[in-house]
Structure formats: structure tokens, C-alpha cells
Motif scaffolding. Structure first.
Motif, PDB file in Angstrom:
ATOM      1  N   ALA A 198     -34.527 -74.792 -28.425  1.00  0.00           N
ATOM      2  CA  ALA A 198     -34.134 -76.162 -28.082  1.00  0.00           C
ATOM      3  C   ALA A 198     -33.939 -77.035 -29.314  1.00  0.00           C
ATOM      4  O   ALA A 198     -33.127 -77.970 -29.294  1.00  0.00           O
ATOM      5  CB  ALA A 198     -35.173 -76.789 -27.158  1.00  0.00           C
ATOM      6  N   ILE A 199     -34.672 -76.756 -30.389  1.00  0.00           N
ATOM      7  CA  ILE A 199     -34.544 -77.587 -31.599  1.00  0.00           C
ATOM      8  C   ILE A 199     -33.501 -77.037 -32.573  1.00  0.00           C
ATOM      9  O   ILE A 199     -33.397 -77.506 -33.706  1.00  0.00           O
ATOM     10  CB  ILE A 199     -35.901 -77.752 -32.317  1.00  0.00           C
ATOM     11  CG1 ILE A 199     -36.443 -76.419 -32.816  1.00  0.00           C
ATOM     12  CG2 ILE A 199     -36.908 -78.444 -31.402  1.00  0.00           C
ATOM     13  CD1 ILE A 199     -37.721 -76.536 -33.649  1.00  0.00           C
ATOM     14  N   GLY A 200     -32.726 -76.047 -32.114  1.00  0.00           N
ATOM     15  CA  GLY A 200     -31.624 -75.555 -32.946  1.00  0.00           C
ATOM     16  C   GLY A 200     -31.698 -74.107 -33.349  1.00  0.00           C
ATOM     17  O   GLY A 200     -30.843 -73.628 -34.088  1.00  0.00           O
ATOM     18  N   VAL A 305     -48.775 -89.280 -32.518  1.00  0.00           N
ATOM     19  CA  VAL A 305     -49.212 -88.453 -31.399  1.00  0.00           C
ATOM     20  C   VAL A 305     -50.715 -88.626 -31.165  1.00  0.00           C
ATOM     21  O   VAL A 305     -51.428 -89.193 -31.995  1.00  0.00           O
ATOM     22  CB  VAL A 305     -48.881 -86.965 -31.641  1.00  0.00           C
ATOM     23  CG1 VAL A 305     -47.370 -86.748 -31.691  1.00  0.00           C
ATOM     24  CG2 VAL A 305     -49.537 -86.444 -32.920  1.00  0.00           C
ATOM     25  N   ASP A 306     -51.183 -88.128 -30.033  1.00  0.00           N
ATOM     26  CA  ASP A 306     -52.582 -88.257 -29.629  1.00  0.00           C
ATOM     27  C   ASP A 306     -53.468 -87.291 -30.410  1.00  0.00           C
ATOM     28  O   ASP A 306     -53.299 -86.072 -30.329  1.00  0.00           O
ATOM     29  CB  ASP A 306     -52.693 -87.985 -28.127  1.00  0.00           C
ATOM     30  CG  ASP A 306     -54.109 -88.137 -27.596  1.00  0.00           C
ATOM     31  OD1 ASP A 306     -55.003 -88.544 -28.359  1.00  0.00           O
ATOM     32  OD2 ASP A 306     -54.318 -87.844 -26.396  1.00  0.00           O
ATOM     33  N   ALA A 319     -51.940 -76.549 -26.232  1.00  0.00           N
ATOM     34  CA  ALA A 319     -50.759 -76.056 -26.946  1.00  0.00           C
ATOM     35  C   ALA A 319     -49.497 -76.236 -26.110  1.00  0.00           C
ATOM     36  O   ALA A 319     -48.442 -76.596 -26.637  1.00  0.00           O
ATOM     37  CB  ALA A 319     -50.946 -74.589 -27.320  1.00  0.00           C
ATOM     38  N   GLY A 320     -49.605 -76.005 -24.816  1.00  0.00           N
ATOM     39  CA  GLY A 320     -48.451 -76.184 -23.951  1.00  0.00           C
ATOM     40  C   GLY A 320     -47.981 -77.625 -23.930  1.00  0.00           C
ATOM     41  O   GLY A 320     -46.771 -77.901 -23.972  1.00  0.00           O
ATOM     42  N   ARG A 321     -48.929 -78.550 -23.892  1.00  0.00           N
ATOM     43  CA  ARG A 321     -48.593 -79.973 -23.921  1.00  0.00           C
ATOM     44  C   ARG A 321     -47.977 -80.354 -25.267  1.00  0.00           C
ATOM     45  O   ARG A 321     -47.034 -81.158 -25.338  1.00  0.00           O
ATOM     46  CB  ARG A 321     -49.854 -80.812 -23.654  1.00  0.00           C
ATOM     47  CG  ARG A 321     -50.428 -80.686 -22.253  1.00  0.00           C
ATOM     48  CD  ARG A 321     -49.573 -81.445 -21.242  1.00  0.00           C
ATOM     49  NE  ARG A 321     -49.480 -82.852 -21.588  1.00  0.00           N
ATOM     50  CZ  ARG A 321     -50.389 -83.776 -21.275  1.00  0.00           C
ATOM     51  NH1 ARG A 321     -51.470 -83.426 -20.589  1.00  0.00           N
ATOM     52  NH2 ARG A 321     -50.216 -85.042 -21.604  1.00  0.00           N
ATOM     53  N   ILE A 322     -48.512 -79.805 -26.345  1.00  0.00           N
ATOM     54  CA  ILE A 322     -47.995 -80.091 -27.677  1.00  0.00           C
ATOM     55  C   ILE A 322     -46.556 -79.586 -27.813  1.00  0.00           C
ATOM     56  O   ILE A 322     -45.691 -80.281 -28.352  1.00  0.00           O
ATOM     57  CB  ILE A 322     -48.895 -79.444 -28.757  1.00  0.00           C
ATOM     58  CG1 ILE A 322     -50.243 -80.178 -28.819  1.00  0.00           C
ATOM     59  CG2 ILE A 322     -48.218 -79.476 -30.131  1.00  0.00           C
ATOM     60  CD1 ILE A 322     -51.285 -79.482 -29.663  1.00  0.00           C
ATOM     61  N   LEU A 323     -46.298 -78.391 -27.322  1.00  0.00           N
ATOM     62  CA  LEU A 323     -44.950 -77.828 -27.401  1.00  0.00           C
ATOM     63  C   LEU A 323     -43.947 -78.713 -26.656  1.00  0.00           C
ATOM     64  O   LEU A 323     -42.843 -78.969 -27.150  1.00  0.00           O
ATOM     65  CB  LEU A 323     -44.925 -76.416 -26.820  1.00  0.00           C
ATOM     66  CG  LEU A 323     -45.635 -75.337 -27.659  1.00  0.00           C
ATOM     67  CD1 LEU A 323     -45.671 -74.007 -26.891  1.00  0.00           C
ATOM     68  CD2 LEU A 323     -44.934 -75.137 -29.006  1.00  0.00           C
ATOM     69  N   PHE A 326     -43.505 -81.885 -28.734  1.00  0.00           N
ATOM     70  CA  PHE A 326     -42.770 -81.559 -29.953  1.00  0.00           C
ATOM     71  C   PHE A 326     -41.270 -81.481 -29.649  1.00  0.00           C
ATOM     72  O   PHE A 326     -40.445 -82.067 -30.355  1.00  0.00           O
ATOM     73  CB  PHE A 326     -43.267 -80.233 -30.526  1.00  0.00           C
ATOM     74  CG  PHE A 326     -42.618 -79.842 -31.831  1.00  0.00           C
ATOM     75  CD1 PHE A 326     -43.159 -80.261 -33.041  1.00  0.00           C
ATOM     76  CD2 PHE A 326     -41.473 -79.054 -31.840  1.00  0.00           C
ATOM     77  CE1 PHE A 326     -42.557 -79.905 -34.247  1.00  0.00           C
ATOM     78  CE2 PHE A 326     -40.874 -78.696 -33.040  1.00  0.00           C
ATOM     79  CZ  PHE A 326     -41.409 -79.123 -34.244  1.00  0.00           C
ATOM     80  N   GLN A 327     -40.930 -80.769 -28.600  1.00  0.00           N
ATOM     81  CA  GLN A 327     -39.522 -80.635 -28.223  1.00  0.00           C
ATOM     82  C   GLN A 327     -38.895 -81.986 -27.880  1.00  0.00           C
ATOM     83  O   GLN A 327     -37.789 -82.295 -28.324  1.00  0.00           O
ATOM     84  CB  GLN A 327     -39.384 -79.687 -27.035  1.00  0.00           C
ATOM     85  CG  GLN A 327     -37.941 -79.514 -26.560  1.00  0.00           C
ATOM     86  CD  GLN A 327     -37.805 -78.576 -25.381  1.00  0.00           C
ATOM     87  OE1 GLN A 327     -38.649 -77.699 -25.173  1.00  0.00           O
ATOM     88  NE2 GLN A 327     -36.757 -78.735 -24.586  1.00  0.00           N
TER      89      GLN A 327
END
Length: 332
Positions: A198-200, A305-306, A319-323, A326-327
Motif C-alpha cells: 500500500a505504501i508503494g 502517535v499514541d 502491532a495490527g493497530r500500528i500497521l 502506519f498505512q
């Protein structure tokens, strides 16, 4: 009068210590009577649940095959348990907060008893919950191991942070949730691949330098290196890291004063604050000319960020929330 007051205080402290010792002793007796041992290395037998051996930072420990009353003493352990579908009966909370991390659904933490602060649990409260398994780490509670294992089998990892994936596997083994853990890891790997795309894609990700700056009340500003929780997630995503991260002490962080914040420059900078932003220097530093001169700042690529999620989450649910975040920030 002063002598009398000191005498009363000494009697009060002695009674308090005896109370805690008594509570722990009763708990240990109950554990022993049910077929266990103070070392947490019981054999299964009549009247006791089946056990299996888990290799921990403190040696081999026998734990119930299907533990029902689990107490967790750090955020990583709490994240692991909930990720694997196990709701602990008790858990600690951060010293800077009076509740569990907000990134965890309230419906999942409802009913969990707070048992004190991380690295300072109330052992009497822990014992009162009659746990059949305790999860923590040596770095947090190594000095309390003897007291904890007198309450219930205690599984300790060596440390926390960068070893979160290995720790999760140990937690899964102790909880008897290896099959569930395998799916969690597979889902995480797929999520990472999706975000990278998604980020390229991998090539663009590698060419984009990302820094993480944490403002800490009462300490210097931390430019996070690669040997920590968030560093491992960034590595999984394959993003570039600035050369300054290689100077991080023990790979953890390179600490600087506000006057050297220009060393944090990168294409993208994520920031978080532990404590009061004013006391941590967040507000002052981010309003300074040096900060505004950062490439990331000029390009509008500084993202707050939190802290409790990105730094203290230390688990697969975090980690799932961070990903996801991040996206969203990288593509927004």
C-alpha cells in the motif's frame, strides 16, 4: 511521644509484612495441597489438572495444560493473552496510567482485576485471585520470582520489547494456544505484506527513511534504534532507517537534548510522548527552529502517535493497530 509513635509505626509495618507473608503462605499451601509445588514444577496426579513443561528464563516450569485463572504482569503478556482468546483474571497497569491500554477493546478487558503497577504488583492481590498461571518477564519481576511461584506456576521471559515475537510463542505454549498462535503470526505476516504494498512496494519502502522520536518526561529525547518493539515492526515493513539509528546504545535508542534534535531528521518522523508533553519537552522542541527545519517537518511528514500503543503495546494486537495507522498516515 515520638518514641511511642515510632513504636506504633514499627508494629504497623511488622503486622503488614506478616499479613502479606501469611497470604502468600496460604496460597502456596493451597497450591501444594492441589498437587502442585512452590517451584511451579508439579507432576499431574489424582486431584490435579494435567501439566506440561515449559522452558522459561528461570528454568523448566510445569504449568496446567489448560489454565483457567491467568494473571499477567505486563502489557506484552496482557496483549498476548487477549490475542490468543484468553481473558486474564488479573493484570497490572502502567505507572503513568490507572487503567489498561486503550487500544485493547473495553469488552475484552472488562472484569479483569487490576493488581498494581507494572514492575510493582500487589502480591497479596495476585494471591487473592487464586491464579493457576502467572505470566511476566525476568526484567520486570525477576526479584519477585520466589514469591510469585509460591502463588502459582510462573512463566518468565528473559526481557520485553524487541523479543516480543519469541515471548508471544512462550506465552502461547504456556497457555496451550499454539494452534491459535500460528494463525496470529500468519495473519500478521499477511498484514505486513499488504501495508508494504500500500505504501508503494518493497523498493519504495526501502528508499523511505523513517525515524521514531519519543519524548520522555524527566529524560532526554530518544531517537529509537532498531532493537526494540517499534524498530522490529519497521524492519518487517522494510522501510529505510536513518544512519543515526545505528548509533543507538545497545540498538535501543540514541538519546539527545533538544539542541541536537536535528539529528532525528528523516523522510518521515513518528513521535510519541511519555508523560506530560510540557514536562517532556515535546511542545517546546516541536516549536523550535531546529525541529521546523527537519525535512520531515517541512514536508508535512511528522506524525504524532499514541505512546501506549506504539511503544508500550508490545504484542500482535498492538502491532495490527500500528500497521493500520502506519498505512493511513503514510498514504493519507
Amino acid at each position: 511521644m515520638a518514641t511511642a509513635i515510632r513504636s506504633v509505626r514499627r508494629r504497623g509495618l511488622a503486622l503488614g509484612a506478616l499479613s502479606l507473608t501469611g497470604a502468600l503462605a496460604l496460597s502456596a499451601c493451597g497450591f501444594l495441597e492441589s498437587g502442585g509445588s512452590a517451584s511451579g514444577s508439579s507432576d499431574s496426579g489424582s486431584g490435579s489438572a494435567a501439566t506440561h513443561t515449559v522452558k522459561t528464563a528461570m528454568g523448566d516450569v510445569k504449568v496446567p495444560v489448560d489454565p483457567k485463572r491467568v494473571v499477567v504482569l505486563d502489557t506484552g503478556e496482557l496483549d498476548s493473552a487477549l490475542t490468543l482468546g484468553v481473558r486474564p483474571v488479573g493484570a497490572t497497569h502502567s505507572a503513568s496510567e490507572d487503567s489498561f491500554p486503550s487500544y485493547l477493546p473495553a469488552s475484552e478487558t472488562k472484569g479483569i482485576k487490576e493488581v498494581g503497577e507494572i514492575a510493582n504488583p500487589n502480591l497479596e492481590t495476585v494471591a487473592s485471585l487464586k491464579p493457576d498461571l502467572i505470566l511476566t518477564s525476568k526484567v520486570r519481576d525477576g526479584d519477585r520470582y520466589e514469591q510469585l511461584r509460591a502463588i502459582a506456576p510462573t512463566v518468565m521471559t528473559e526481557s520485553t520489547g524487541s523479543a516480543w515475537k519469541e515471548n508471544f510463542q512462550l506465552h502461547a505454549e504456556a497457555l496451550g494456544k499454539q494452534a491459535e498462535a500460528k494463525k496470529v503470526v500468519a495473519d500478521y505476516d499477511a498484514h505486513v505484506a499488504k501495508v508494504t504494498e500500500a505504501i508503494g512496494g518493497k523498493k519504495k519502502a526501502a528508499a523511505t527513511e523513517v525515524n521514531f522520536v519519543r519524548f520522555v518526561e524527566g529524560a532526554d529525547i530518544r531517537i529509537y534504534g532498531k532493537q526494540n518493539y517499534i524498530g522490529s515492526i519497521l524492519a518487517d515493513l522494510g522501510v529505510g532507517r536513518p544512519a543515526i539509528t545505528d548509533k543507538a546504545k545497545d540498538g535501543f535508542s540514541y538519546d539527545v537534548s533538544p539542541e541536537k534534535i536535528d539529528l532525528a531528521d528523516a523522510d518521515v518522523v513518528f513521535t510519541s510522548t511519555y508523560g506530560d508533553p510540557a514536562k517532556a519537552g515535546t511542545t517546546k522542541t516541536m516549536n523550535s527552529g531546529l525541529w521546523k527545519g527537519l525535512k520531515a517537518s517541512k514536508d508535512g511528514k511528522v506524525f504524532k502517535v499514541d505512546d501506549r500503543l506504539w511503544i508500550a503495546g508490545i504484542g500482535y494486537t498492538a502491532a495490527g493497530r500500528i500497521l493500520d495507522e502506519f498505512q493511513a498516515k503514510m498514504t493519507g
